[in-house]
Write a protein that holds these residues in place. Structure first.
Motif, PDB file in Angstrom:
ATOM      1  N   GLY A   8      56.376  24.563   3.017  1.00 51.99           N
ATOM      2  CA  GLY A   8      55.748  23.941   2.068  1.00 51.99           C
ATOM      3  C   GLY A   8      56.251  22.880   1.204  1.00 51.99           C
ATOM      4  O   GLY A   8      57.365  23.180   0.530  1.00 51.99           O
ATOM      5  N   GLU A  31      56.786  21.200   6.480  1.00 51.94           N
ATOM      6  CA  GLU A  31      55.702  20.751   5.850  1.00 51.94           C
ATOM      7  C   GLU A  31      54.622  20.061   7.116  1.00 51.94           C
ATOM      8  O   GLU A  31      55.327  19.464   7.970  1.00 51.94           O
ATOM      9  CB  GLU A  31      56.073  19.726   4.822  1.00 51.94           C
ATOM     10  N   GLN A  39      49.723  16.750  -1.060  1.00 53.45           N
ATOM     11  CA  GLN A  39      48.457  17.723  -0.969  1.00 53.45           C
ATOM     12  C   GLN A  39      48.106  17.760  -2.777  1.00 53.45           C
ATOM     13  O   GLN A  39      48.062  16.703  -3.437  1.00 53.45           O
ATOM     14  CB  GLN A  39      48.605  19.010  -0.507  1.00 53.45           C
ATOM     15  N   THR A  40      48.151  19.121  -3.291  1.00 54.11           N
ATOM     16  CA  THR A  40      47.846  19.279  -4.598  1.00 54.11           C
ATOM     17  C   THR A  40      48.704  18.564  -5.487  1.00 54.11           C
ATOM     18  O   THR A  40      48.305  17.930  -6.594  1.00 54.11           O
ATOM     19  CB  THR A  40      47.873  20.906  -4.920  1.00 54.11           C
ATOM     20  N   SER A  41      49.928  18.350  -5.128  1.00 55.50           N
ATOM     21  CA  SER A  41      50.858  17.576  -6.050  1.00 55.50           C
ATOM     22  C   SER A  41      50.724  16.243  -5.984  1.00 55.50           C
ATOM     23  O   SER A  41      51.568  15.392  -6.373  1.00 55.50           O
ATOM     24  CB  SER A  41      52.439  17.986  -5.591  1.00 55.50           C
ATOM     25  N   THR A 223      54.873  19.282  10.589  1.00 59.67           N
ATOM     26  CA  THR A 223      54.849  20.687  11.445  1.00 59.67           C
ATOM     27  C   THR A 223      54.024  21.624  10.606  1.00 59.67           C
ATOM     28  O   THR A 223      54.397  22.144   9.497  1.00 59.67           O
ATOM     29  CB  THR A 223      56.359  21.146  11.411  1.00 59.67           C
ATOM     30  N   TYR A 286      39.455  16.845  -9.434  1.00 58.71           N
ATOM     31  CA  TYR A 286      39.569  15.519  -9.372  1.00 58.71           C
ATOM     32  C   TYR A 286      40.445  14.808 -10.144  1.00 58.71           C
ATOM     33  O   TYR A 286      40.471  15.343 -11.254  1.00 58.71           O
ATOM     34  CB  TYR A 286      38.079  15.170  -9.332  1.00 58.71           C
TER      35      TYR A 286
HETATM   36  C1  LIG Z   1      42.807  17.526 -10.288  1.00 60.11           C
HETATM   37  C2  LIG Z   1      44.079  18.320 -10.633  1.00 60.11           C
HETATM   38  C3  LIG Z   1      44.851  18.141 -11.787  1.00 60.11           C
HETATM   39  C4  LIG Z   1      46.100  19.134 -12.175  1.00 60.11           C
HETATM   40  N1  LIG Z   1      46.591  18.627 -13.380  1.00 60.11           N
HETATM   41  C5  LIG Z   1      47.854  19.377 -13.592  1.00 60.11           C
HETATM   42  C6  LIG Z   1      48.559  18.974 -14.724  1.00 60.11           C
HETATM   43  O1  LIG Z   1      48.373  18.172 -15.480  1.00 60.11           O
HETATM   44  N2  LIG Z   1      49.883  19.794 -14.810  1.00 60.11           N
HETATM   45  C7  LIG Z   1      50.011  20.947 -14.075  1.00 60.11           C
HETATM   46  O2  LIG Z   1      51.139  21.332 -14.019  1.00 60.11           O
HETATM   47  N3  LIG Z   1      49.438  21.155 -13.018  1.00 60.11           N
HETATM   48  C8  LIG Z   1      48.070  20.314 -12.610  1.00 60.11           C
HETATM   49  N4  LIG Z   1      47.471  20.679 -11.496  1.00 60.11           N
HETATM   50  C9  LIG Z   1      47.905  21.722 -10.704  1.00 60.11           C
HETATM   51  C10 LIG Z   1      49.200  21.261  -9.770  1.00 60.11           C
HETATM   52  O3  LIG Z   1      48.905  20.138  -9.072  1.00 60.11           O
HETATM   53  C11 LIG Z   1      49.399  22.372  -8.808  1.00 60.11           C
HETATM   54  O4  LIG Z   1      49.603  23.812  -9.307  1.00 60.11           O
HETATM   55  C12 LIG Z   1      50.887  22.027  -8.258  1.00 60.11           C
HETATM   56  O5  LIG Z   1      50.565  20.645  -7.386  1.00 60.11           O
HETATM   57  C13 LIG Z   1      50.870  23.010  -6.754  1.00 60.11           C
HETATM   58  O6  LIG Z   1      51.958  22.795  -5.784  1.00 60.11           O
HETATM   59  P1  LIG Z   1      52.313  23.396  -4.693  1.00 60.11           P
HETATM   60  O7  LIG Z   1      53.484  23.034  -4.441  1.00 60.11           O
HETATM   61  O8  LIG Z   1      52.244  24.971  -5.026  1.00 60.11           O
HETATM   62  O9  LIG Z   1      50.999  23.153  -3.842  1.00 60.11           O
HETATM   63  P2  LIG Z   1      50.874  21.826  -3.135  1.00 60.11           P
HETATM   64  O10 LIG Z   1      51.406  20.629  -3.629  1.00 60.11           O
HETATM   65  O11 LIG Z   1      49.591  22.051  -2.287  1.00 60.11           O
HETATM   66  O12 LIG Z   1      51.901  22.229  -1.726  1.00 60.11           O
HETATM   67  C14 LIG Z   1      51.695  22.900  -0.533  1.00 60.11           C
HETATM   68  C15 LIG Z   1      52.063  22.520   0.752  1.00 60.11           C
HETATM   69  O13 LIG Z   1      51.958  23.198   1.751  1.00 60.11           O
HETATM   70  C16 LIG Z   1      51.611  22.325   2.723  1.00 60.11           C
HETATM   71  N5  LIG Z   1      50.914  23.359   3.702  1.00 60.11           N
HETATM   72  C17 LIG Z   1      49.735  24.060   3.456  1.00 60.11           C
HETATM   73  N6  LIG Z   1      49.344  24.935   4.594  1.00 60.11           N
HETATM   74  C18 LIG Z   1      50.381  24.665   5.506  1.00 60.11           C
HETATM   75  C19 LIG Z   1      50.773  25.101   6.881  1.00 60.11           C
HETATM   76  N7  LIG Z   1      49.933  25.893   7.337  1.00 60.11           N
HETATM   77  N8  LIG Z   1      51.710  24.399   7.610  1.00 60.11           N
HETATM   78  C20 LIG Z   1      52.734  23.630   7.141  1.00 60.11           C
HETATM   79  N9  LIG Z   1      52.341  22.805   5.816  1.00 60.11           N
HETATM   80  C21 LIG Z   1      51.342  23.420   4.970  1.00 60.11           C
HETATM   81  C22 LIG Z   1      50.592  21.552   2.213  1.00 60.11           C
HETATM   82  O14 LIG Z   1      50.418  20.221   3.229  1.00 60.11           O
HETATM   83  C23 LIG Z   1      51.084  20.965   0.911  1.00 60.11           C
HETATM   84  O15 LIG Z   1      52.247  19.761   1.084  1.00 60.11           O
HETATM   85  C24 LIG Z   1      46.345  20.054 -11.258  1.00 60.11           C
HETATM   86  C25 LIG Z   1      45.602  20.250 -10.248  1.00 60.11           C
HETATM   87  C26 LIG Z   1      44.728  19.365  -9.683  1.00 60.11           C
HETATM   88  C27 LIG Z   1      43.970  19.576  -8.361  1.00 60.11           C
END
Ligand SMILES: Cc1cc2nc3c(=O)[nH]c(=O)nc-3n(C[C@H](O)[C@H](O)[C@H](O)COP(=O)(O)OP(=O)(O)OC[C@H]3O[C@@H](n4cnc5c(N)ncnc54)[C@H](O)[C@@H]3O)c2cc1C
Length: 311
Positions: A8, A31, A39-41, A223, A286
């Protein structure tokens, strides 16, 4: 050299890859998107908010959630479904709403938040990374007296734990953030945390990914990760390889010495065959991006704001 696969490339995966590389490991990030932070980020609130460490699971949450169930414009929507995983998650959530659990969780979240904020500030000083960061603090404001009153105890608790969040009066709030002036008459109070900050999470993730590549981290984009492979179904199984599928190709095996799971809420389904049930249930959020009117930039907020009642 020990080879670690980071699964990820969100903000968590890319940051993990950076620190692992700095610690001397051979790192590959896998990724399914064609770039990091898609995605979420991608477009979150961008807040680095230790002051937001009040857990969602707290003694007031069950009653609030019940009221919100019947409001289409509720700050958090929860749709009940006949789904075992959702029910299990809801029961665990309710257990964490007890006052003693809420306090224990707040303590952990403040500690983790302070540590993470320090680490981010250190990283910025070390590698001079620019991601539209703003170091002007974060203000929570309240238009409901009961919500403001309920925020005072957690604010004082955060202060005890080392987070510099303070209650401020309405004049002070409007002085710090003049864009609040038009709604000053609606404000019941505010808190301000000067060392909290904000920035563009997507830009941060992409720029750090570039630095990772310069430092020798490999990225396999486009991938999909299909499975974590193990022959061992004990409580702590060893994953010896993963099954991946690069876009347009057949599935194949990829091996590393260790694997770090950073797939956000998608981590749950990959762990399930290993009989590890992560207590994660995805929520949907959102965000909206606005251009600031160049003729009236003073109308836009300068300080990062949280309308706490409406999240
Ligand atoms: C509207 C909104 C506002 C927010 N505001 C804040 C804020 O102000 N401050 C804060 O600290 N947090 C905030 N958050 C939370 C924060 O955005 C998330 O906690 C953070 O982005 C999570 O990061 P991550 O790397 O864990 O997940 P992600 O960014 O989702 O990364 C996971 C990655 O894994 C990849 N993936 C998933 N499954 C597979 C697979 N099977 N094979 C290959 N790749 C895969 C995805 O494509 C993705 O790129 C907010 C969230 C939202 C939705």
């Amino acid at each position: 050299m020990t080879h670690i696969a980071v699964l990820g490339a969100g903000v968590v995966g890319v940051t993990t890859a950076w620190y692992l590389r700095q610690a001397g490991y051979d790192v590959t990030v896998i990724e399914r998107e064609s770039a990091a932070g898609m995605q979420t980020s991608f477009a979150n609130g961008g807040q680095i908010s230790v002051s937001h460490a009040t857990p969602w699971a707290n003694p007031a949450a069950p009653m609030k959630a019940l009221k919100w169930l019947f409001r289409e414009d509720a700050p958090l929507l929860y749709r009940l479904r006949a789904d075992k995983a959702q029910l299990k998650w809801a029961m665990q959530f309710l257990q964490e709403c007890r006052a003693d659990r809420a306090d224990a969780n707040l303590v952990q979240m403040v500690r983790l938040g302070l540590y993470s904020r320090d680490a981010l500030q250190q990283l910025r000083a070390d590698i001079d990374i620019d991601y539209e960061q703003q170091t002007r603090g974060i203000m929570h404001f309240y238009t409901n007296q009961a919500e403001f009153d309920a925020a005072i105890a957690p604010t004082e608790r955060m202060q005890e734990l080392g987070c510099e969040r303070h209650v401020i009066d309405i004049n002070n709030a409007v002085n710090l953030e003049p864009a609040l002036y038009p709604i000053a008459h609606k404000l019941k109070g505010a808190t301000y945390t000067s060392r909290d900050e904000s920035g563009n999470a997507h830009l941060f993730t992409q720029r750090l990914a570039e630095r990772c590549i310069e430092a020798g981290v490999k990225f396999l984009y486009d991938t999909e990760i299909l499975a974590l492979n193990t022959d061992d179904y004990s409580a702590r199984p060893h994953v010896h390889s993963i099954t991946i599928q690069p876009k347009g190709e057949n599935a194949q095996t990829f091996s590393a010495d260790s694997h770090v799971l950073a797939l956000g809420s998608y981590s749950v389904s990959l762990m399930k065959p290993l009989h590890i049930h992560l207590p994660i249930f995805p929520a949907k959020g959102y965000s909206a991006t606005y251009q600031i009117n160049p003729r009236a930039p003073h109308l836009a907020p300068f300080v990062s704001l949280i309308d706490d009642e409406f999240k």
